[in-house]
Motif scaffolding. Sequence first.
Motif, short mmCIF file in Angstrom:
data_model
loop_
_atom_site.label_atom_id
_atom_site.label_comp_id
_atom_site.label_asym_id
_atom_site.label_seq_id
_atom_site.Cartn_x
_atom_site.Cartn_y
_atom_site.Cartn_z
N LEU A 83 0.85 -1.18 0.00
CA LEU A 83 0.00 0.00 0.00
C LEU A 83 0.89 1.23 0.00
CD1 LEU A 83 -2.78 -1.07 2.54
CD2 LEU A 83 -2.77 -1.28 0.04
N ALA A 84 1.24 1.68 -1.19
CA ALA A 84 2.10 2.85 -1.36
C ALA A 84 1.21 4.09 -1.46
CB ALA A 84 2.97 2.70 -2.60
N VAL A 85 0.52 4.35 -0.35
CA VAL A 85 -0.42 5.46 -0.29
C VAL A 85 -0.08 6.34 0.91
CG1 VAL A 85 -2.25 4.16 -1.44
CG2 VAL A 85 -2.07 4.10 1.06
N GLU A 86 -0.71 7.51 0.96
CA GLU A 86 -0.33 8.50 1.97
C GLU A 86 -0.57 8.01 3.40
OE1 GLU A 86 -0.95 13.27 2.89
OE2 GLU A 86 -2.29 12.24 1.49
N LYS A 87 -1.72 7.41 3.67
CA LYS A 87 -2.04 6.92 5.01
C LYS A 87 -2.43 5.45 4.93
CE LYS A 87 -3.54 11.44 6.71
NZ LYS A 87 -4.67 12.24 7.29
N PRO A 88 -1.43 4.57 4.78
CA PRO A 88 -1.73 3.15 4.54
C PRO A 88 -2.50 2.48 5.68
CG PRO A 88 0.60 3.46 5.02
CD PRO A 88 0.01 4.81 4.82
N GLU A 89 -2.21 2.86 6.92
CA GLU A 89 -2.90 2.23 8.05
C GLU A 89 -4.40 2.50 8.00
OE1 GLU A 89 -0.33 4.25 8.33
OE2 GLU A 89 1.28 3.27 9.48
N SER A 90 -4.78 3.67 7.51
CA SER A 90 -6.19 4.04 7.49
C SER A 90 -6.99 3.32 6.41
CB SER A 90 -6.33 5.56 7.30
OG SER A 90 -5.89 5.95 6.01
N VAL A 91 -6.32 2.81 5.38
CA VAL A 91 -7.03 2.11 4.30
C VAL A 91 -6.84 0.60 4.35
CG1 VAL A 91 -6.83 4.13 2.81
CG2 VAL A 91 -5.16 2.29 2.61
N LEU A 92 -6.01 0.12 5.25
CA LEU A 92 -5.74 -1.32 5.32
C LEU A 92 -7.01 -2.13 5.52
CD1 LEU A 92 -3.70 -3.66 5.35
CD2 LEU A 92 -3.40 -3.26 7.81
N GLU A 93 -7.96 -1.58 6.29
CA GLU A 93 -9.18 -2.32 6.58
C GLU A 93 -10.01 -2.62 5.33
OE1 GLU A 93 -12.14 1.40 7.78
OE2 GLU A 93 -11.25 0.15 9.36
N LEU A 94 -9.77 -1.88 4.24
CA LEU A 94 -10.47 -2.16 2.98
C LEU A 94 -9.99 -3.45 2.34
CD1 LEU A 94 -10.43 1.39 1.32
CD2 LEU A 94 -12.38 0.27 2.45
N GLY A 141 3.08 1.64 3.27
CA GLY A 141 3.82 2.86 3.06
C GLY A 141 4.91 2.74 2.01
N ASN A 142 5.50 3.87 1.67
CA ASN A 142 6.50 3.92 0.61
C ASN A 142 7.85 3.35 1.00
OD1 ASN A 142 5.01 5.34 -1.55
ND2 ASN A 142 4.91 7.03 -0.10
N TYR A 143 8.03 3.11 2.29
CA TYR A 143 9.34 2.63 2.75
C TYR A 143 9.27 1.23 3.36
CZ TYR A 143 10.81 7.31 1.68
OH TYR A 143 11.08 8.47 0.99
N SER A 144 8.27 0.45 2.94
CA SER A 144 8.11 -0.92 3.43
C SER A 144 7.95 -1.88 2.25
CB SER A 144 6.88 -1.02 4.35
OG SER A 144 6.93 -0.08 5.38
N PRO A 145 8.96 -2.00 1.39
CA PRO A 145 8.83 -2.87 0.22
C PRO A 145 8.83 -4.35 0.61
CG PRO A 145 11.09 -2.13 0.42
CD PRO A 145 10.31 -1.38 1.47
N VAL A 146 8.28 -5.15 -0.27
CA VAL A 146 8.21 -6.60 -0.04
C VAL A 146 9.57 -7.22 0.28
CG1 VAL A 146 7.71 -8.82 -1.17
CG2 VAL A 146 6.09 -6.92 -1.36
N PRO A 147 10.67 -6.84 -0.39
CA PRO A 147 11.95 -7.48 -0.08
C PRO A 147 12.36 -7.40 1.39
CG PRO A 147 12.12 -6.38 -2.19
CD PRO A 147 10.80 -6.00 -1.61
N PHE A 148 11.93 -6.37 2.12
CA PHE A 148 12.21 -6.34 3.56
C PHE A 148 11.59 -7.56 4.24
CE2 PHE A 148 12.80 -1.44 3.89
CZ PHE A 148 14.14 -1.58 3.55
N GLY A 149 10.36 -7.89 3.82
CA GLY A 149 9.71 -9.07 4.35
C GLY A 149 10.31 -10.36 3.85
#
Length: 420
Positions: free
Chosen positions: A321-332, A342-350
């Motif tokens: 979710l590369a959006v401004e407020k990812p926590e607020s839209v996660l429930e969708l 967020g913009n600084y949590s790419p899949v490769p970190f996981g």
Amino acid sequence: MVGVQFLKRFDESKAKELMDEVRGRVEDILNQIRLEGWDALARICESLDGFAPSKIKPDEIQEAWQKLSTEMKEALKVAEKNIRSFHRAQREILKDFTCDIDEGIKAGMRFIPVKSAAVYVPGGRYPLPSTVLMGVIPAQEAGVERIAVLTPPGRDGRPNSVTLAAMGMLGIREAWAIGGAQAIAAVAFGAGDIKQADIVVGPGNAYVTEAKRQVFGIVGIDGLAGPSEVMIVADSNADPKFLAADMVAQLEHDPSARAMLLTTDESIAKRAIGEVYKLLDNIRTSSVASVAWENGGAVAVGTLEEISRMANEVAPEHLELAVEKPESVLELFTCYGAAFLGNYSPVPFGDYIAGTNHILPTGRSAKFQGGLWVGTFLRPLQHLYASKEAALNLARHGARIADAEGLAAHSLSMRMRGLY
């Protein structure tokens, strides 16, 4: 806008299906090893890999760890710490409990680990020491007594040294240089000194996945993993270069991998496509990623609500979710293997280092299951206690239900407790 508008679609005509010959070949391998054990395993390994199956000595595993560079040791230690912290926290929430159902009635659960787990670690196109950590650490935190690692031999007959080193760091004492469907068969049925496991986990190619499907029920499995996939949801605040890099990061796994970018801003989508082509012109893994992009890359534009509906239908392995407020839209978003906010949590970190597990459901299976976690290795065992007094009331009502079902002995069993 009515409906999501695609700028680039998947090439469905070239999507790889599990072929009948794969299913038949795997069935043949399983039957041979089930009937002949080690002899069949040795014959098949030598035919397919050019090497006899072999146990990797603990000394060899530890030597690989000792010889590893200081920098790589440090990286693996950081990954272990983070992965173990997350999975230890998972174990903490799975507490044995007993609750009062009614007067004289108690019910409870115990969470007991399986005794034996086999972790399959692929070793084909790329060595995957990270999968050692992702498969072994949850089993260790669950309290599994025996953990056996299976990984294919390399060109010299031995697995990749970094993969061995990861085993050494985790203290693995049982590991086998065996790959493919034959490895799954060996731990599902037992073969020679390889003892049967209670559960087999880990990703693999089509043959490994089909083998896991066919042995399910004889042993447990974590799921059926297919090619890697990512869905990225972006708004006007996203960086097109980030989006392109994150798509290519998944596409380089395999020619059958998939990456989908869904944006609320058409200009961001078009710029991201351009950045993908720039990367593919320069990246070392472009021979794989380019094929995957042409066949398995998709880019579309829509509203956030339209995008979330599509995402929940696709049920991607990875959701960014590369959006401004990812926590607020996660429930969708309700169907995904793991979400990256967020913009600084790419899949490769996981994939490597942050703590979440990278063994995740693919092919829309996130609609009904999650990724590998400590609970994969735990059995939730239920128990019940009823006092003599409570049995009288339970029998009165339970026997009526049993009578309605026509199960006379069930009714008798309960009524006897109610009478005496």
